[in-house]
Design a protein around this motif. Structure first.
Motif, PDB file in Angstrom:
ATOM      1  N   GLU A  22      51.852  40.817  64.470  1.00  0.00           N
ATOM      2  CA  GLU A  22      51.023  39.730  64.996  1.00  0.00           C
ATOM      3  C   GLU A  22      51.228  39.633  66.498  1.00  0.00           C
ATOM      4  OE1 GLU A  22      50.551  34.908  64.630  1.00  0.00           O
ATOM      5  OE2 GLU A  22      51.239  36.044  62.888  1.00  0.00           O
ATOM      6  N   TYR A  23      50.127  39.624  67.265  1.00  0.00           N
ATOM      7  CA  TYR A  23      50.198  39.565  68.720  1.00  0.00           C
ATOM      8  C   TYR A  23      49.198  38.537  69.220  1.00  0.00           C
ATOM      9  CZ  TYR A  23      49.965  41.000  73.612  1.00  0.00           C
ATOM     10  OH  TYR A  23      49.981  41.014  74.983  1.00  0.00           O
ATOM     11  N   LYS A  24      49.697  37.426  69.751  1.00  0.00           N
ATOM     12  CA  LYS A  24      48.848  36.366  70.300  1.00  0.00           C
ATOM     13  C   LYS A  24      47.783  35.927  69.299  1.00  0.00           C
ATOM     14  CE  LYS A  24      49.498  37.369  75.198  1.00  0.00           C
ATOM     15  NZ  LYS A  24      48.859  37.618  76.519  1.00  0.00           N
ATOM     16  N   GLY A  25      48.226  35.739  68.062  1.00  0.00           N
ATOM     17  CA  GLY A  25      47.323  35.224  67.044  1.00  0.00           C
ATOM     18  C   GLY A  25      46.514  36.280  66.330  1.00  0.00           C
ATOM     19  N   THR A  49      46.327  40.088  64.368  1.00  0.00           N
ATOM     20  CA  THR A  49      47.202  40.947  63.578  1.00  0.00           C
ATOM     21  C   THR A  49      46.796  42.411  63.736  1.00  0.00           C
ATOM     22  OG1 THR A  49      47.589  39.233  61.935  1.00  0.00           O
ATOM     23  CG2 THR A  49      48.040  41.486  61.260  1.00  0.00           C
ATOM     24  N   THR A  50      47.757  43.243  64.089  1.00  0.00           N
ATOM     25  CA  THR A  50      47.534  44.683  64.163  1.00  0.00           C
ATOM     26  C   THR A  50      47.956  45.299  62.834  1.00  0.00           C
ATOM     27  OG1 THR A  50      47.987  44.715  66.538  1.00  0.00           O
ATOM     28  CG2 THR A  50      48.111  46.823  65.372  1.00  0.00           C
TER      29      THR A  50
END
Length: 209
Positions: A193-196, A198-199
């Protein structure tokens, strides 16, 4: 024979550019003499030093300026000793595993790059074994530095090096299931999860066959 793309990606899901890649499959047959460079001399010297050359060497391949001797696994240690002692290939730079699932009966390959410090020459040895019988003799008694490389190839590809002094995993935990660099191993991944946002794991980012 030409193959199109990589990873089986199709459509716009592939952002790597591999989808447009065209490559030609390499021939698996033996190269014909003269090999060129110092390769003929190496082959001749090995034949003189090792009368069982024709029985031990499955084929000799010269490709992209490199010489590879495909050795039967039961002859690997004998050939290695001759190359070290008579042809002065004092160093083995390790062993790399390769997995070709479509190569029936030869799915697992072990590749050994050799260096002669005396003569400033490089060649490769390659041994092929079936997935169902992944045993290859260890060459640690010939080149002691291969100890850790054989452990890594065992860990990542499941090739069993018979006679190794301590063949245990070196990268993965001892109870790990499977061998991560085989082609049939699941890509897996951990959602990040990156700044809200999801990768997803790698195997969910593109379309695969």
């Amino acid at each position: 024979m030409s193959e199109q793309g990589m990873f089986g990606a199709k459509g716009t899901g592939d952002t790597s550019g591999y989808g447009g890649l065209a490559r030609t499959a390499a021939s698996t047959g033996s190269s014909e003499r003269p090999y060129g460079s110092y390769f003929d001399e190496v082959a001749d010297d090995l034949e003189r030093a090792y009368p069982m050359f024709s029985d031990a060497i499955e084929r000799v391949v010269v490709d992209r300026g490199e010489l590879t001797l495909h050795v039967k696994r039961e002859k690997l240690v004998e050939v290695s000793k001759i190359l070290r002692d008579s042809l002065k290939f004092e160093m083995c730079m390790g062993v790399s595993g390769v997995n070709y699932p479509a190569d029936a009966g030869r799915e697992l390959h072990a590749v050994y790059p050799l260096l002669s410090l005396t003569n400033n020459r490089r060649i490769r040895l390659e041994v092929s074994v079936p997935d169902g019988d992944p045993h290859i003799p260890s060459v640690v008694e010939v080149w002691a530095g291969n100890n850790w490389h054989e452990r890594e190839t065992f860990d990542m590809f499941g090739i069993i090096f018979d006679g190794h002094p301590g063949l245990t995993r070196i990268l993965m935990p001892d109870d790990w299931q499977g061998h991560p660099q085989r082609k049939d191993y699941a890509l897996g991944g951990i959602p990040v999860e990156y700044k809200g946002a999801t990768t997803p794991p790698p195997n969910e980012r593109r379309s695969y066959k």
